[in-house]
Scaffold this motif. Structure first.
Motif, PDB file in Angstrom:
ATOM      1  N   TYR A 114       0.795  -1.217   0.000  1.00 51.04           N
ATOM      2  CA  TYR A 114       0.000   0.000   0.000  1.00 51.04           C
ATOM      3  C   TYR A 114       0.831   1.273   0.000  1.00 51.04           C
ATOM      4  N   TYR A 115       2.043   1.186   0.491  1.00 48.27           N
ATOM      5  CA  TYR A 115       2.888   2.367   0.553  1.00 48.27           C
ATOM      6  C   TYR A 115       4.235   2.075  -0.085  1.00 48.27           C
ATOM      7  N   SER A 116       4.710   3.075  -0.767  1.00 51.83           N
ATOM      8  CA  SER A 116       6.072   3.028  -1.270  1.00 51.83           C
ATOM      9  C   SER A 116       6.996   3.589  -0.191  1.00 51.83           C
ATOM     10  N   LEU A 117       8.094   2.920  -0.001  1.00 50.41           N
ATOM     11  CA  LEU A 117       9.070   3.381   0.975  1.00 50.41           C
ATOM     12  C   LEU A 117      10.361   3.771   0.278  1.00 50.41           C
ATOM     13  N   GLY A 118      11.113   4.590   0.955  1.00 43.75           N
ATOM     14  CA  GLY A 118      12.383   4.988   0.380  1.00 43.75           C
ATOM     15  C   GLY A 118      13.194   5.800   1.363  1.00 43.75           C
ATOM     16  N   TRP A 119      14.174   6.502   0.806  1.00 44.44           N
ATOM     17  CA  TRP A 119      15.180   7.142   1.638  1.00 44.44           C
ATOM     18  C   TRP A 119      15.443   8.579   1.228  1.00 44.44           C
ATOM     19  N   PHE A 120      15.701   9.353   2.268  1.00 43.01           N
ATOM     20  CA  PHE A 120      16.228  10.705   2.135  1.00 43.01           C
ATOM     21  C   PHE A 120      17.533  10.752   2.915  1.00 43.01           C
ATOM     22  N   ARG A 121      18.297  11.764   2.640  1.00 45.22           N
ATOM     23  CA  ARG A 121      19.438  12.017   3.494  1.00 45.22           C
ATOM     24  C   ARG A 121      19.617  13.510   3.690  1.00 45.22           C
ATOM     25  N   GLN A 122      20.229  13.821   4.809  1.00 49.28           N
ATOM     26  CA  GLN A 122      20.484  15.223   5.117  1.00 49.28           C
ATOM     27  C   GLN A 122      21.936  15.359   5.521  1.00 49.28           C
ATOM     28  N   LEU A 123      22.702  15.960   4.643  1.00 48.72           N
ATOM     29  CA  LEU A 123      24.105  16.218   4.918  1.00 48.72           C
ATOM     30  C   LEU A 123      24.210  17.385   5.886  1.00 48.72           C
ATOM     31  N   PRO A 124      25.302  17.453   6.629  1.00 50.34           N
ATOM     32  CA  PRO A 124      25.471  18.552   7.591  1.00 50.34           C
ATOM     33  C   PRO A 124      25.296  19.911   6.924  1.00 50.34           C
ATOM     34  N   GLY A 125      24.393  20.704   7.454  1.00 51.70           N
ATOM     35  CA  GLY A 125      24.173  22.048   6.942  1.00 51.70           C
ATOM     36  C   GLY A 125      23.402  22.132   5.643  1.00 51.70           C
ATOM     37  N   LYS A 126      22.857  21.003   5.188  1.00 51.02           N
ATOM     38  CA  LYS A 126      22.158  20.979   3.909  1.00 51.02           C
ATOM     39  C   LYS A 126      20.683  20.631   4.105  1.00 51.02           C
ATOM     40  N   GLU A 127      19.915  20.824   3.046  1.00 51.01           N
ATOM     41  CA  GLU A 127      18.514  20.441   3.055  1.00 51.01           C
ATOM     42  C   GLU A 127      18.395  18.921   2.905  1.00 51.01           C
ATOM     43  N   ARG A 128      17.300  18.414   3.390  1.00 51.30           N
ATOM     44  CA  ARG A 128      17.025  16.991   3.212  1.00 51.30           C
ATOM     45  C   ARG A 128      16.714  16.734   1.737  1.00 51.30           C
ATOM     46  N   GLU A 129      17.275  15.651   1.206  1.00 47.47           N
ATOM     47  CA  GLU A 129      17.088  15.350  -0.213  1.00 47.47           C
ATOM     48  C   GLU A 129      16.651  13.905  -0.400  1.00 47.47           C
ATOM     49  N   GLY A 130      15.751  13.697  -1.344  1.00 51.86           N
ATOM     50  CA  GLY A 130      15.321  12.347  -1.666  1.00 51.86           C
ATOM     51  C   GLY A 130      16.370  11.640  -2.487  1.00 51.86           C
ATOM     52  N   ILE A 131      16.704  10.401  -2.121  1.00 55.13           N
ATOM     53  CA  ILE A 131      17.749   9.697  -2.841  1.00 55.13           C
ATOM     54  C   ILE A 131      17.294   8.368  -3.440  1.00 55.13           C
ATOM     55  N   SER A 132      16.245   7.781  -2.911  1.00 55.73           N
ATOM     56  CA  SER A 132      15.850   6.473  -3.424  1.00 55.73           C
ATOM     57  C   SER A 132      14.463   6.105  -2.943  1.00 55.73           C
ATOM     58  N   CYS A 133      13.739   5.370  -3.781  1.00 57.93           N
ATOM     59  CA  CYS A 133      12.456   4.823  -3.356  1.00 57.93           C
ATOM     60  C   CYS A 133      12.145   3.581  -4.186  1.00 57.93           C
TER      61      CYS A 133
ATOM     62  N   ASP B 177      29.243  11.075   1.779  1.00 58.62           N
ATOM     63  CA  ASP B 177      27.995  10.379   2.085  1.00 58.62           C
ATOM     64  C   ASP B 177      27.619  10.510   3.553  1.00 58.62           C
ATOM     65  N   THR B 178      28.470  11.114   4.337  1.00 57.83           N
ATOM     66  CA  THR B 178      28.173  11.320   5.751  1.00 57.83           C
ATOM     67  C   THR B 178      26.920  12.164   5.895  1.00 57.83           C
ATOM     68  N   ALA B 179      25.923  11.605   6.583  1.00 58.54           N
ATOM     69  CA  ALA B 179      24.623  12.268   6.676  1.00 58.54           C
ATOM     70  C   ALA B 179      23.738  11.495   7.637  1.00 58.54           C
ATOM     71  N   ILE B 180      22.600  12.073   7.928  1.00 54.37           N
ATOM     72  CA  ILE B 180      21.531  11.327   8.584  1.00 54.37           C
ATOM     73  C   ILE B 180      20.613  10.824   7.474  1.00 54.37           C
ATOM     74  N   TYR B 181      20.347   9.552   7.511  1.00 57.39           N
ATOM     75  CA  TYR B 181      19.505   8.922   6.498  1.00 57.39           C
ATOM     76  C   TYR B 181      18.136   8.642   7.099  1.00 57.39           C
ATOM     77  N   TYR B 182      17.118   9.086   6.392  1.00 55.67           N
ATOM     78  CA  TYR B 182      15.751   8.956   6.861  1.00 55.67           C
ATOM     79  C   TYR B 182      14.955   8.047   5.936  1.00 55.67           C
ATOM     80  N   CYS B 183      14.166   7.211   6.550  1.00 58.81           N
ATOM     81  CA  CYS B 183      13.183   6.429   5.804  1.00 58.81           C
ATOM     82  C   CYS B 183      11.896   7.239   5.710  1.00 58.81           C
ATOM     83  N   ALA B 184      11.195   7.107   4.611  1.00 57.34           N
ATOM     84  CA  ALA B 184       9.938   7.818   4.430  1.00 57.34           C
ATOM     85  C   ALA B 184       8.977   6.963   3.618  1.00 57.34           C
TER      86      ALA B 184
END
Length: 127
Positions: free
Chosen positions: A31-50, A90-97
């Motif tokens: 029912y839902y597509s899942l994927g990933w974002f990442r946020q590099l230090p001092g940068k906006e969160r960006e979508g990288i994969s789904c 690639d150092t960042a916080i990686y978020y699932c969404a």
């Protein structure tokens, strides 16, 4: 309350690999597509994969192709991000969404479109 739980982050040397996992018990991957974002230090969160819930289409940001891959295990309600040949950048916080759709171009994979978020897992690439 919907929970997306990430795991697999940590410290890795340049050239190393990590596999991130994102699991949920709130809904099935049908029912839902899942994927990933990442946020590099001092940068906006960006979508990288789904990965699409409907047809399994996969989106990987162009600048990550060849190093990162996404996959899913429907039986475990889990999506994975395999990250190889990691670089310090690639150092960042990686978020699932999660959102109700995803396509191979990542057309909707931007922060404002997501329905649900995980709390993030930190990846540090350093020698």
């Amino acid at each position: 309350q919907v929970q997306l739980v990430e795991s697999g982050g940590g410290l890795v040397q340049p050239g190393g690999s990590l596999r991130l996992s994102c699991s949920t018990s709130a809904f099935t991957l049908d029912y839902y597509s899942l994927g990933w974002f990442r946020q590099l230090p001092g940068k906006e969160r960006e979508g990288i994969s789904c990965i699409s819930s409907s047809d399994g289409s996969k989106y990987i940001a162009d600048f990550l192709k060849g190093r990162f891959t996404i996959s899913r295990d429907n039986a475990k309600n889990t999506v994975y991000l395999q990250m190889n040949n990691l670089k310090p950048d690639d150092t960042a916080i990686y978020y699932c969404a999660a959102d109700d759709w995803c396509d191979e171009w990542g057309s909707n994979w931007y922060p404002g479109a997501m329905d649900y978020w995980g709390n993030g897992t930190r990846v540090t690439v350093s020698s």
